[in-house]
Design a protein around this motif. Structure first.
Motif, PDB file in Angstrom:
ATOM      1  N   SER A   7      44.300  40.278  38.388  1.00  0.00           N
ATOM      2  CA  SER A   7      45.107  40.744  37.258  1.00  0.00           C
ATOM      3  C   SER A   7      44.426  40.459  35.922  1.00  0.00           C
ATOM      4  O   SER A   7      44.732  41.101  34.915  1.00  0.00           O
ATOM      5  CB  SER A   7      46.502  40.118  37.290  1.00  0.00           C
ATOM      6  OG  SER A   7      46.449  38.746  36.974  1.00  0.00           O
ATOM      7  N   ASP A   8      43.490  39.515  35.919  1.00  0.00           N
ATOM      8  CA  ASP A   8      42.716  39.194  34.710  1.00  0.00           C
ATOM      9  C   ASP A   8      41.304  39.754  34.779  1.00  0.00           C
ATOM     10  O   ASP A   8      40.437  39.375  33.991  1.00  0.00           O
ATOM     11  CB  ASP A   8      42.650  37.676  34.506  1.00  0.00           C
ATOM     12  CG  ASP A   8      43.986  37.092  34.062  1.00  0.00           C
ATOM     13  OD1 ASP A   8      44.743  37.810  33.372  1.00  0.00           O
ATOM     14  OD2 ASP A   8      44.270  35.935  34.407  1.00  0.00           O
ATOM     15  N   GLY A   9      41.028  40.626  35.747  1.00  0.00           N
ATOM     16  CA  GLY A   9      39.715  41.249  35.859  1.00  0.00           C
ATOM     17  C   GLY A   9      38.688  40.434  36.614  1.00  0.00           C
ATOM     18  O   GLY A   9      37.491  40.684  36.518  1.00  0.00           O
ATOM     19  N   GLY A  10      39.150  39.455  37.379  1.00  0.00           N
ATOM     20  CA  GLY A  10      38.227  38.609  38.125  1.00  0.00           C
ATOM     21  C   GLY A  10      38.429  38.712  39.617  1.00  0.00           C
ATOM     22  O   GLY A  10      39.201  39.537  40.106  1.00  0.00           O
ATOM     23  N   LEU A  35      42.521  31.923  49.628  1.00  0.00           N
ATOM     24  CA  LEU A  35      41.893  32.807  48.643  1.00  0.00           C
ATOM     25  C   LEU A  35      42.678  34.106  48.496  1.00  0.00           C
ATOM     26  O   LEU A  35      42.773  34.646  47.385  1.00  0.00           O
ATOM     27  CB  LEU A  35      40.441  33.078  49.022  1.00  0.00           C
ATOM     28  CG  LEU A  35      39.520  31.858  49.018  1.00  0.00           C
ATOM     29  CD1 LEU A  35      38.096  32.266  49.369  1.00  0.00           C
ATOM     30  CD2 LEU A  35      39.561  31.121  47.696  1.00  0.00           C
ATOM     31  N   GLU A  36      43.258  34.595  49.584  1.00  0.00           N
ATOM     32  CA  GLU A  36      44.091  35.795  49.511  1.00  0.00           C
ATOM     33  C   GLU A  36      45.330  35.553  48.645  1.00  0.00           C
ATOM     34  O   GLU A  36      45.808  36.458  47.971  1.00  0.00           O
ATOM     35  CB  GLU A  36      44.497  36.269  50.906  1.00  0.00           C
ATOM     36  CG  GLU A  36      43.372  36.927  51.672  1.00  0.00           C
ATOM     37  CD  GLU A  36      42.789  38.139  50.964  1.00  0.00           C
ATOM     38  OE1 GLU A  36      43.560  38.955  50.426  1.00  0.00           O
ATOM     39  OE2 GLU A  36      41.549  38.260  50.921  1.00  0.00           O
ATOM     40  N   GLU A  37      45.839  34.335  48.676  1.00  0.00           N
ATOM     41  CA  GLU A  37      46.994  33.987  47.842  1.00  0.00           C
ATOM     42  C   GLU A  37      46.610  33.945  46.360  1.00  0.00           C
ATOM     43  O   GLU A  37      47.379  34.347  45.494  1.00  0.00           O
ATOM     44  CB  GLU A  37      47.564  32.637  48.275  1.00  0.00           C
ATOM     45  CG  GLU A  37      48.791  32.222  47.492  1.00  0.00           C
ATOM     46  CD  GLU A  37      49.378  30.912  47.975  1.00  0.00           C
ATOM     47  OE1 GLU A  37      49.732  30.086  47.120  1.00  0.00           O
ATOM     48  OE2 GLU A  37      49.497  30.709  49.209  1.00  0.00           O
ATOM     49  N   ILE A  38      45.419  33.468  46.071  1.00  0.00           N
ATOM     50  CA  ILE A  38      44.939  33.309  44.696  1.00  0.00           C
ATOM     51  C   ILE A  38      44.431  34.622  44.113  1.00  0.00           C
ATOM     52  O   ILE A  38      44.593  34.895  42.916  1.00  0.00           O
ATOM     53  CB  ILE A  38      43.787  32.274  44.674  1.00  0.00           C
ATOM     54  CG1 ILE A  38      44.291  30.923  45.123  1.00  0.00           C
ATOM     55  CG2 ILE A  38      43.125  32.196  43.307  1.00  0.00           C
ATOM     56  CD1 ILE A  38      43.200  29.995  45.580  1.00  0.00           C
ATOM     57  N   ARG A  39      43.809  35.428  44.929  1.00  0.00           N
ATOM     58  CA  ARG A  39      43.105  36.633  44.482  1.00  0.00           C
ATOM     59  C   ARG A  39      43.918  37.546  43.557  1.00  0.00           C
ATOM     60  O   ARG A  39      43.395  37.999  42.535  1.00  0.00           O
ATOM     61  CB  ARG A  39      42.576  37.387  45.690  1.00  0.00           C
ATOM     62  CG  ARG A  39      41.559  38.437  45.339  1.00  0.00           C
ATOM     63  CD  ARG A  39      40.797  38.943  46.558  1.00  0.00           C
ATOM     64  NE  ARG A  39      39.713  38.014  46.856  1.00  0.00           N
ATOM     65  CZ  ARG A  39      39.581  37.333  47.989  1.00  0.00           C
ATOM     66  NH1 ARG A  39      40.441  37.482  48.962  1.00  0.00           N
ATOM     67  NH2 ARG A  39      38.559  36.527  48.163  1.00  0.00           N
ATOM     68  N   PRO A  40      45.188  37.848  43.838  1.00  0.00           N
ATOM     69  CA  PRO A  40      45.927  38.748  42.941  1.00  0.00           C
ATOM     70  C   PRO A  40      46.008  38.246  41.497  1.00  0.00           C
ATOM     71  O   PRO A  40      45.975  39.036  40.550  1.00  0.00           O
ATOM     72  CB  PRO A  40      47.318  38.827  43.576  1.00  0.00           C
ATOM     73  CG  PRO A  40      47.101  38.497  45.011  1.00  0.00           C
ATOM     74  CD  PRO A  40      45.962  37.514  45.029  1.00  0.00           C
TER      75      PRO A  40
END
Length: 79
Positions: free
Chosen positions: A23-26, A14-19
């Motif tokens: 960046s899209d406000g989610g 999830l840390e890999e996906i989170r950025p």
């Protein structure tokens, strides 16, 4: 892999996906892991109403989680 190791690996995914989501406000939050195989997450912010959130969940989130924890079978978004 122990339950705690699975949880840590899912959190790493999830840390890999989170950025990308941020960046899209989610964002995304881990809610639960059932039977060490079924992950429940909550998409947040702009991801809630995004028209492609199911594709993001399947192609992005699930794929990345399975890279870190291959024994995971399903990833589900819970509201």
């Amino acid at each position: 892999m122990t339950t705690e190791e699975i949880k840590l690996n899912v959190e790493k995914a999830l840390e890999e996906i989170r950025p990308f989501l941020e960046s899209d406000g989610g964002n995304i939050t881990l809610i639960d892991i059932e039977d060490d195989k079924h992950v429940k997450v909550r998409l947040e912010g702009a991801c809630i109403s995004c028209s492609v959130n199911q594709m993001t969940l399947k192609a992005g989130v699930e794929t990345t989680i399975k890279k870190y924890a291959p024994q995971i079978e399903t990833v589900e978004n819970v509201a």
